[in-house]
Design a protein around this motif. Structure first.
Motif, short mmCIF file in Angstrom:
data_model
loop_
_atom_site.label_atom_id
_atom_site.label_comp_id
_atom_site.label_asym_id
_atom_site.label_seq_id
_atom_site.Cartn_x
_atom_site.Cartn_y
_atom_site.Cartn_z
N GLY A 120 -6.01 24.11 -12.43
CA GLY A 120 -6.67 24.83 -12.33
C GLY A 120 -6.90 26.42 -12.49
O GLY A 120 -5.53 27.21 -13.68
N ASP A 121 -7.25 27.92 -12.19
CA ASP A 121 -7.30 28.80 -11.62
C ASP A 121 -5.96 29.21 -10.78
O ASP A 121 -6.41 30.48 -10.67
N LEU A 122 -5.89 28.48 -9.89
CA LEU A 122 -5.84 29.27 -8.29
C LEU A 122 -4.28 28.23 -7.81
O LEU A 122 -4.37 28.08 -6.92
N ASP A 123 -3.36 28.20 -9.06
CA ASP A 123 -2.21 26.98 -8.91
C ASP A 123 -1.27 28.10 -8.29
O ASP A 123 -0.02 28.32 -8.99
N LEU A 124 -1.54 28.47 -6.87
CA LEU A 124 -0.27 29.17 -6.49
C LEU A 124 0.74 28.67 -5.20
O LEU A 124 1.85 28.63 -5.63
N TYR A 125 0.34 26.62 -5.28
CA TYR A 125 0.94 25.70 -5.17
C TYR A 125 1.73 25.23 -5.84
O TYR A 125 3.38 25.06 -5.73
N GLY A 126 1.42 25.43 -7.16
CA GLY A 126 2.08 24.61 -8.37
C GLY A 126 3.14 25.93 -8.61
O GLY A 126 4.06 26.04 -9.26
N TYR A 135 6.11 22.32 -24.30
CA TYR A 135 4.74 22.71 -23.56
C TYR A 135 3.65 21.26 -23.29
O TYR A 135 4.07 20.94 -24.20
N LEU A 136 3.55 21.40 -22.02
CA LEU A 136 2.56 20.17 -21.63
C LEU A 136 1.30 21.46 -20.28
O LEU A 136 1.57 22.29 -19.56
N HIS A 137 0.00 20.56 -20.32
CA HIS A 137 -0.84 20.80 -19.06
C HIS A 137 -0.68 19.68 -18.39
O HIS A 137 -0.15 18.18 -17.75
N CYS A 138 -1.15 20.19 -17.04
CA CYS A 138 -0.48 19.29 -16.08
C CYS A 138 -2.40 19.33 -15.66
O CYS A 138 -3.39 20.24 -15.31
N LEU A 139 -2.92 18.27 -14.48
CA LEU A 139 -3.79 17.78 -13.82
C LEU A 139 -3.87 18.32 -12.40
O LEU A 139 -2.96 16.66 -12.09
N HIS A 140 -4.46 17.36 -12.20
CA HIS A 140 -4.76 17.48 -10.59
C HIS A 140 -5.17 15.65 -10.15
O HIS A 140 -6.50 15.66 -9.99
N ARG A 141 -4.22 14.82 -11.05
CA ARG A 141 -4.00 13.52 -10.38
C ARG A 141 -2.96 12.94 -10.37
O ARG A 141 -1.58 13.76 -11.99
N GLU A 142 -2.74 11.94 -10.50
CA GLU A 142 -1.61 10.77 -10.17
C GLU A 142 -0.86 10.83 -11.22
O GLU A 142 -1.90 10.41 -11.60
N GLY A 143 0.50 11.35 -11.92
CA GLY A 143 1.04 10.75 -12.03
C GLY A 143 1.38 12.22 -13.87
O GLY A 143 1.77 11.68 -14.56
N PHE A 144 0.08 12.88 -13.32
CA PHE A 144 -0.07 14.23 -14.48
C PHE A 144 0.62 15.51 -13.27
O PHE A 144 -0.57 16.35 -13.80
N GLY A 145 -0.01 15.38 -12.17
CA GLY A 145 0.51 16.93 -11.48
C GLY A 145 2.23 17.79 -11.71
O GLY A 145 2.83 17.03 -12.23
N VAL A 146 2.13 18.85 -10.96
CA VAL A 146 2.83 20.03 -11.16
C VAL A 146 4.12 18.92 -10.55
O VAL A 146 5.26 19.34 -11.07
N ARG A 147 3.60 18.89 -9.84
CA ARG A 147 5.18 17.54 -9.02
C ARG A 147 5.76 16.15 -10.04
O ARG A 147 7.13 16.05 -10.12
N GLY A 183 9.44 16.10 -11.83
CA GLY A 183 10.47 15.27 -11.45
C GLY A 183 10.92 14.95 -12.92
O GLY A 183 12.49 14.39 -13.70
N LEU A 184 10.04 15.07 -14.84
CA LEU A 184 10.25 14.84 -15.80
C LEU A 184 11.54 15.79 -16.21
O LEU A 184 13.00 15.51 -16.68
N ALA A 185 11.48 17.71 -15.40
CA ALA A 185 12.45 17.96 -16.25
C ALA A 185 13.55 17.98 -15.14
O ALA A 185 14.82 18.33 -15.39
N ARG A 186 14.06 17.31 -13.97
CA ARG A 186 14.63 17.02 -13.69
C ARG A 186 15.05 15.90 -14.07
O ARG A 186 16.59 15.77 -14.07
N ARG A 187 15.20 15.20 -15.69
CA ARG A 187 15.47 13.54 -16.22
C ARG A 187 16.15 14.66 -17.41
O ARG A 187 17.30 14.13 -17.92
N PHE A 188 15.48 15.60 -17.26
CA PHE A 188 15.78 16.29 -18.39
C PHE A 188 16.30 17.86 -18.64
O PHE A 188 15.47 18.88 -19.02
N PRO A 189 17.51 17.89 -17.83
CA PRO A 189 17.58 18.92 -17.59
C PRO A 189 18.40 20.61 -18.51
O PRO A 189 18.07 22.02 -18.44
#
Length: 252
Positions: free
Chosen positions: A168-174, A134-146, A150-156
């Protein structure tokens, strides 16, 4: 929305003598049967708020022992996750991991990016233990949903939980970013009802988890979001109970 057993996928247990009693009282008041708990109070809400916006980190350990002690008084109802500190070696988590049911990472607290070798060492240990992450993402390079994708692909083989409805509270993009990553599921605390509805539609109810973020959020508020959505009973059963049961390795 019919009566249904409820498994809260994310709450905190602060290192204080009455924490377990307080959360159990809240659970009983709200009809919550079981709750995944991680250590609280590693950082103050004010410090965390600042770090989320401007950056920074702490190197303090969360009190995982206090979590185990709190859970021991309510076996089965409170389910402990290990709150890892990437500034430490992964050895402690690896050695104590069998006492816990999953791993919690908080990049916003400890300031270590998702692609960092220290994060990957902890996820590798989780894979060995058969734990989800379980983890949180942030709107910052290296910490985002993208970066999470990438991390999930390394550990399928590891299931990742994108906490707090993304960034945030409106992360439809995520939601769109994780759609093709079947080993990432979506925990709903803090998100708008429109975001929760979109997650169910785009990911499927089998990849959505109810969570409260107690005590920073009142569980009744998070439950009210689902009541407002008026979900079919089969979807609510997955979100409220079965998905989190599978997450911790139990058969619904």
């Amino acid at each position: 929305m019919e009566a249904q057993r409820v498994f809260d996928a994310h709450a905190h247990l602060a290192p204080r003598p009455d924490s377990a009693e307080r959360i159990l009282t809240s659970m009983d008041r709200n009809g919550i049967d079981r709750t995944v708990v991680v250590a609280g109070a590693a950082i103050s809400p004010d410090e965390l708020s600042r770090q989320i916006i401007v950056g920074g980190h702490i190197e303090k350990d969360a009190d995982n022992t206090a979590v185990l002690e709190g859970c021991a008084g309510a076996p089965g109802r409170l389910v402990p996750f290990f709150f890892a500190n990437p500034h430490r070696e992964a050895g402690e988590y690896r050695s104590r991991g069998t006492e816990f049911r999953g791993l919690k990472l908080a990049p916003g607290v400890h300031g270590v990016p998702l692609a960092d070798e220290r994060t990957q060492a902890l996820v590798s240990a989780a894979a060995e233990l058969g734990h989800n992450v379980y983890l949180h993402c942030l709107h910052r390079e290296g910490f985002g949903v993208r970066d999470l994708v990438g991390l999930a692909r390394r550990f399928p083989a590891v299931t990742f939980v994108l906490g707090h409805a993304g960034v945030g509270d409106l992360d439809l993009y995520g939601i769109d970013l994780i759609t093709d990553s079947g080993n990432i599921v979506f925990e709903t605390s803090g998100g708008y009802t429109s975001v929760v509805s979109a997650a169910i539609e785009r990911l499927g109810a089998e990849r959505v988890l109810f969570g409260s973020e107690y005590p920073l959020q009142a569980p009744e508020v998070e439950l009210a979001k689902f009541k407002a959505l008026g979900l079919p009973a089969d979807q609510w059963r997955l979100i409220a109970w079965e998905n989190t049961m599978r997450l911790i390795g139990e058969t619904p």
